[in-house]
Design a protein around this motif. Structure first.
Motif, PDB file in Angstrom:
ATOM      1  N   SER A 162       0.830  -1.199   0.000  1.00  0.00           N
ATOM      2  CA  SER A 162       0.000   0.000   0.000  1.00  0.00           C
ATOM      3  C   SER A 162       0.870   1.256   0.000  1.00  0.00           C
ATOM      4  O   SER A 162       1.910   1.311   0.664  1.00  0.00           O
ATOM      5  CB  SER A 162      -0.908  -0.010   1.233  1.00  0.00           C
ATOM      6  OG  SER A 162      -1.613   1.191   1.344  1.00  0.00           O
ATOM      7  N   VAL A 163       0.445   2.266  -0.757  1.00  0.00           N
ATOM      8  CA  VAL A 163       1.084   3.580  -0.729  1.00  0.00           C
ATOM      9  C   VAL A 163      -0.001   4.635  -0.566  1.00  0.00           C
ATOM     10  O   VAL A 163      -1.171   4.403  -0.887  1.00  0.00           O
ATOM     11  CB  VAL A 163       1.897   3.867  -2.006  1.00  0.00           C
ATOM     12  CG1 VAL A 163       3.051   2.905  -2.157  1.00  0.00           C
ATOM     13  CG2 VAL A 163       1.007   3.865  -3.250  1.00  0.00           C
ATOM     14  N   ASP A 164       0.392   5.797  -0.064  1.00  0.00           N
ATOM     15  CA  ASP A 164      -0.504   6.947   0.004  1.00  0.00           C
ATOM     16  C   ASP A 164      -0.144   7.896  -1.133  1.00  0.00           C
ATOM     17  O   ASP A 164       1.010   8.330  -1.245  1.00  0.00           O
ATOM     18  CB  ASP A 164      -0.366   7.669   1.345  1.00  0.00           C
ATOM     19  CG  ASP A 164      -0.886   6.836   2.507  1.00  0.00           C
ATOM     20  OD1 ASP A 164      -1.735   5.956   2.262  1.00  0.00           O
ATOM     21  OD2 ASP A 164      -0.446   7.070   3.645  1.00  0.00           O
ATOM     22  N   LEU A 165      -1.120   8.204  -1.974  1.00  0.00           N
ATOM     23  CA  LEU A 165      -0.880   9.067  -3.122  1.00  0.00           C
ATOM     24  C   LEU A 165      -1.098  10.528  -2.743  1.00  0.00           C
ATOM     25  O   LEU A 165      -2.094  10.877  -2.103  1.00  0.00           O
ATOM     26  CB  LEU A 165      -1.820   8.701  -4.272  1.00  0.00           C
ATOM     27  CG  LEU A 165      -1.715   7.286  -4.840  1.00  0.00           C
ATOM     28  CD1 LEU A 165      -2.731   7.104  -5.963  1.00  0.00           C
ATOM     29  CD2 LEU A 165      -0.313   7.002  -5.336  1.00  0.00           C
ATOM     30  N   LEU A 166      -0.175  11.365  -3.178  1.00  0.00           N
ATOM     31  CA  LEU A 166      -0.347  12.814  -3.128  1.00  0.00           C
ATOM     32  C   LEU A 166      -0.342  13.291  -4.574  1.00  0.00           C
ATOM     33  O   LEU A 166       0.676  13.172  -5.261  1.00  0.00           O
ATOM     34  CB  LEU A 166       0.764  13.482  -2.324  1.00  0.00           C
ATOM     35  CG  LEU A 166       0.747  15.024  -2.304  1.00  0.00           C
ATOM     36  CD1 LEU A 166      -0.569  15.549  -1.740  1.00  0.00           C
ATOM     37  CD2 LEU A 166       1.933  15.563  -1.503  1.00  0.00           C
ATOM     38  N   LEU A 167      -1.472  13.794  -5.031  1.00  0.00           N
ATOM     39  CA  LEU A 167      -1.635  14.225  -6.415  1.00  0.00           C
ATOM     40  C   LEU A 167      -1.708  15.748  -6.434  1.00  0.00           C
ATOM     41  O   LEU A 167      -2.574  16.343  -5.771  1.00  0.00           O
ATOM     42  CB  LEU A 167      -2.914  13.635  -7.018  1.00  0.00           C
ATOM     43  CG  LEU A 167      -3.115  12.121  -6.825  1.00  0.00           C
ATOM     44  CD1 LEU A 167      -4.483  11.695  -7.361  1.00  0.00           C
ATOM     45  CD2 LEU A 167      -1.997  11.344  -7.503  1.00  0.00           C
ATOM     46  N   VAL A 168      -0.818  16.396  -7.165  1.00  0.00           N
ATOM     47  CA  VAL A 168      -0.744  17.850  -7.174  1.00  0.00           C
ATOM     48  C   VAL A 168      -0.881  18.335  -8.609  1.00  0.00           C
ATOM     49  O   VAL A 168      -0.059  18.004  -9.470  1.00  0.00           O
ATOM     50  CB  VAL A 168       0.581  18.355  -6.562  1.00  0.00           C
ATOM     51  CG1 VAL A 168       0.575  19.879  -6.486  1.00  0.00           C
ATOM     52  CG2 VAL A 168       0.812  17.752  -5.179  1.00  0.00           C
ATOM     53  N   LEU A 274       3.678   8.536  -2.191  1.00  0.00           N
ATOM     54  CA  LEU A 274       4.135   8.566  -3.575  1.00  0.00           C
ATOM     55  C   LEU A 274       3.448   9.755  -4.218  1.00  0.00           C
ATOM     56  O   LEU A 274       2.213   9.827  -4.241  1.00  0.00           O
ATOM     57  CB  LEU A 274       3.762   7.276  -4.306  1.00  0.00           C
ATOM     58  CG  LEU A 274       4.123   7.189  -5.795  1.00  0.00           C
ATOM     59  CD1 LEU A 274       5.628   7.300  -5.996  1.00  0.00           C
ATOM     60  CD2 LEU A 274       3.576   5.906  -6.399  1.00  0.00           C
ATOM     61  N   CYS A 275       4.235  10.705  -4.720  1.00  0.00           N
ATOM     62  CA  CYS A 275       3.688  11.975  -5.190  1.00  0.00           C
ATOM     63  C   CYS A 275       3.745  12.066  -6.715  1.00  0.00           C
ATOM     64  O   CYS A 275       4.783  11.796  -7.327  1.00  0.00           O
ATOM     65  CB  CYS A 275       4.447  13.141  -4.571  1.00  0.00           C
ATOM     66  SG  CYS A 275       3.750  14.744  -5.017  1.00  0.00           S
ATOM     67  N   PHE A 276       2.623  12.461  -7.311  1.00  0.00           N
ATOM     68  CA  PHE A 276       2.536  12.750  -8.741  1.00  0.00           C
ATOM     69  C   PHE A 276       2.191  14.228  -8.891  1.00  0.00           C
ATOM     70  O   PHE A 276       1.207  14.696  -8.304  1.00  0.00           O
ATOM     71  CB  PHE A 276       1.440  11.919  -9.408  1.00  0.00           C
ATOM     72  CG  PHE A 276       1.725  10.447  -9.483  1.00  0.00           C
ATOM     73  CD1 PHE A 276       2.267   9.887 -10.638  1.00  0.00           C
ATOM     74  CD2 PHE A 276       1.426   9.612  -8.419  1.00  0.00           C
ATOM     75  CE1 PHE A 276       2.510   8.525 -10.721  1.00  0.00           C
ATOM     76  CE2 PHE A 276       1.668   8.248  -8.488  1.00  0.00           C
ATOM     77  CZ  PHE A 276       2.216   7.700  -9.651  1.00  0.00           C
ATOM     78  N   LEU A 277       2.985  14.950  -9.678  1.00  0.00           N
ATOM     79  CA  LEU A 277       2.734  16.369  -9.919  1.00  0.00           C
ATOM     80  C   LEU A 277       2.594  16.612 -11.412  1.00  0.00           C
ATOM     81  O   LEU A 277       3.368  16.060 -12.211  1.00  0.00           O
ATOM     82  CB  LEU A 277       3.878  17.240  -9.390  1.00  0.00           C
ATOM     83  CG  LEU A 277       4.277  17.126  -7.925  1.00  0.00           C
ATOM     84  CD1 LEU A 277       5.462  16.190  -7.766  1.00  0.00           C
ATOM     85  CD2 LEU A 277       4.661  18.502  -7.363  1.00  0.00           C
ATOM     86  N   CYS A 278       1.635  17.451 -11.802  1.00  0.00           N
ATOM     87  CA  CYS A 278       1.499  17.819 -13.208  1.00  0.00           C
ATOM     88  C   CYS A 278       0.956  19.237 -13.304  1.00  0.00           C
ATOM     89  O   CYS A 278      -0.060  19.561 -12.677  1.00  0.00           O
ATOM     90  CB  CYS A 278       0.574  16.847 -13.946  1.00  0.00           C
ATOM     91  SG  CYS A 278       0.525  17.149 -15.740  1.00  0.00           S
ATOM     92  N   GLY A 279       1.640  20.063 -14.085  1.00  0.00           N
ATOM     93  CA  GLY A 279       1.213  21.445 -14.258  1.00  0.00           C
ATOM     94  C   GLY A 279       2.288  22.247 -14.957  1.00  0.00           C
ATOM     95  O   GLY A 279       3.221  21.690 -15.540  1.00  0.00           O
ATOM     96  N   PRO A 280       2.203  23.571 -14.893  1.00  0.00           N
ATOM     97  CA  PRO A 280       3.216  24.436 -15.523  1.00  0.00           C
ATOM     98  C   PRO A 280       4.592  24.196 -14.897  1.00  0.00           C
ATOM     99  O   PRO A 280       4.702  23.966 -13.685  1.00  0.00           O
ATOM    100  CB  PRO A 280       2.710  25.844 -15.222  1.00  0.00           C
ATOM    101  CG  PRO A 280       1.255  25.687 -14.909  1.00  0.00           C
ATOM    102  CD  PRO A 280       1.122  24.342 -14.261  1.00  0.00           C
ATOM    103  N   PRO A 281       5.659  24.261 -15.706  1.00  0.00           N
ATOM    104  CA  PRO A 281       7.004  23.990 -15.179  1.00  0.00           C
ATOM    105  C   PRO A 281       7.390  24.768 -13.926  1.00  0.00           C
ATOM    106  O   PRO A 281       7.923  24.167 -12.987  1.00  0.00           O
ATOM    107  CB  PRO A 281       7.913  24.330 -16.367  1.00  0.00           C
ATOM    108  CG  PRO A 281       7.069  24.030 -17.565  1.00  0.00           C
ATOM    109  CD  PRO A 281       5.672  24.463 -17.175  1.00  0.00           C
ATOM    110  N   PRO A 282       7.139  26.102 -13.840  1.00  0.00           N
ATOM    111  CA  PRO A 282       7.552  26.803 -12.610  1.00  0.00           C
ATOM    112  C   PRO A 282       6.885  26.247 -11.362  1.00  0.00           C
ATOM    113  O   PRO A 282       7.521  26.127 -10.306  1.00  0.00           O
ATOM    114  CB  PRO A 282       7.127  28.255 -12.878  1.00  0.00           C
ATOM    115  CG  PRO A 282       7.095  28.373 -14.366  1.00  0.00           C
ATOM    116  CD  PRO A 282       6.603  27.044 -14.851  1.00  0.00           C
TER     117      PRO A 282
END
Length: 307
Positions: A162-168, A274-282
């Protein structure tokens, strides 16, 4: 499925000049500097040349067009039975009559593909030819072709811990993270239906920022998922340029201003997150550095930058 001759030709002949995405694990400041300092914008296929791709190019047909916001249209696209993808991946989109190849993350989960034979793309308006085509020329029945790729995905096996997801997410960067959230929801439903733990699903928290509530895509579905599994799914929705009152039903979930360090810290467990990030580069560069400063290992931070 055999690809028609037109698409075989198209895959070889289309020019490869389009804005796109970069997906990878966080490797360090030098990589970010190289990506941001390039004076010539790399096209989607060039930028993602190092990512895994399926070999097959699939013919597909637009079956539905939904207006998600003033700037975003969502396409429902029928694909062949052998089409497959993992939650969070993208497609190279080939459009007849459009030279440039699009790169768009799928905003639907694999479960929708299994149940309906459909994948969905949410495309923001721009003058980039593939996006412009979606907003000005695409109709129900339009023929396209797609090829799946990307190393930014969540695809747990039943035996995985099991993992805890942090989605940003920032802006239309929500697309692959919404796909991951939907896949997590499907796995929770599967566990519930079987009355046993087929998958070891931890928690998933979504931090999502957009200009205003109208641009918070999929907000109703996100909130509904969190309300269905409140012990597993949660969200904080941010608006940075809201000038009108927030609807009453949204108010408990809305924060004015950007995603904060304190908010991220409250959802980081150095052993489980476990972190997933998606958005503008800055945005991605700032927040990924923040996560590293917290002590989250770099191999537990995956990001995708939209340019």
């Amino acid at each position: 499925m055999r690809v028609p001759g037109f698409w075989s030709f198209a895959a070889r002949g289309f020019s490869l000049q389009c804005p796109g995405l970069l997906c990878c694990r966080l490797l360090g400041p030098s990589q970010a500097t190289r990506n941001m300092s390039s004076k010539r914008k790399m096209d989607h296929l060039e930028r993602t040349a190092g990512n895994n791709r399926q070999n097959a190019l699939y013919p597909a047909e637009v079956r539905g067009i939904i207006t998600e916001s003033d700037t975003v249209k969502r396409l429902r696209i029928a694909v062949p039975p052998d089409f497959s993808f993992k939650a969070g991946q993208w497609v190279d989109l080939f459009i007849p009559g459009v030279e440039k190849v699009g790169g768009f993350s799928m905003c639907s989960g694999p479960g929708v593909l299994q149940r309906e034979g459909i994948v969905e793309l949410a495309v923001k308006y721009s003058k980039h030819p593939p996006a412009h085509w979606v907003h000005t020329m695409c109709t129900v029945g339009s023929q396209v072709a797609m090829r799946v790729g990307g190393d930014f995905f969540f695809d747990p096996s039943p035996s995985d811990p099991s993992v805890d997801l942090l989605l940003v997410a920032g802006g239309v960067g929500i697309n692959p993270l919404y796909s991951i959230l939907l896949h997590t929801l499907d796995l929770l439903h599967r566990n519930q239906a079987s009355r046993r733990r087929d998958f070891n699903i931890g928690s998933a928290h979504l931090c999502y920022s957009a200009k205003n509530t109208q641009e918070l895509l999929f907000k109703s579905s996100i909130i509904a998922a969190c309300q269905e599994f409140p012990d597993k799914l949660s969200c904080d929705l941010h608006v940075t340029q809201q000038i009108t009152d927030v609807d009453a039903h949204l108010q408990p979930f809305i924060n004015r201003g950007r995603i904060t360090e304190e908010e991220l810290r409250s959802h980081v467990d150095l052993q489980r997150t476990l972190c997933f990030l998606c958005g503008p580069p800055p945005m991605i560069e700032t927040l990924s550095k923040t996560l590293v400063d917290f002590g989250l290992p770099k191999d537990r931070i995956l990001f995708e930058k939209w340019w």
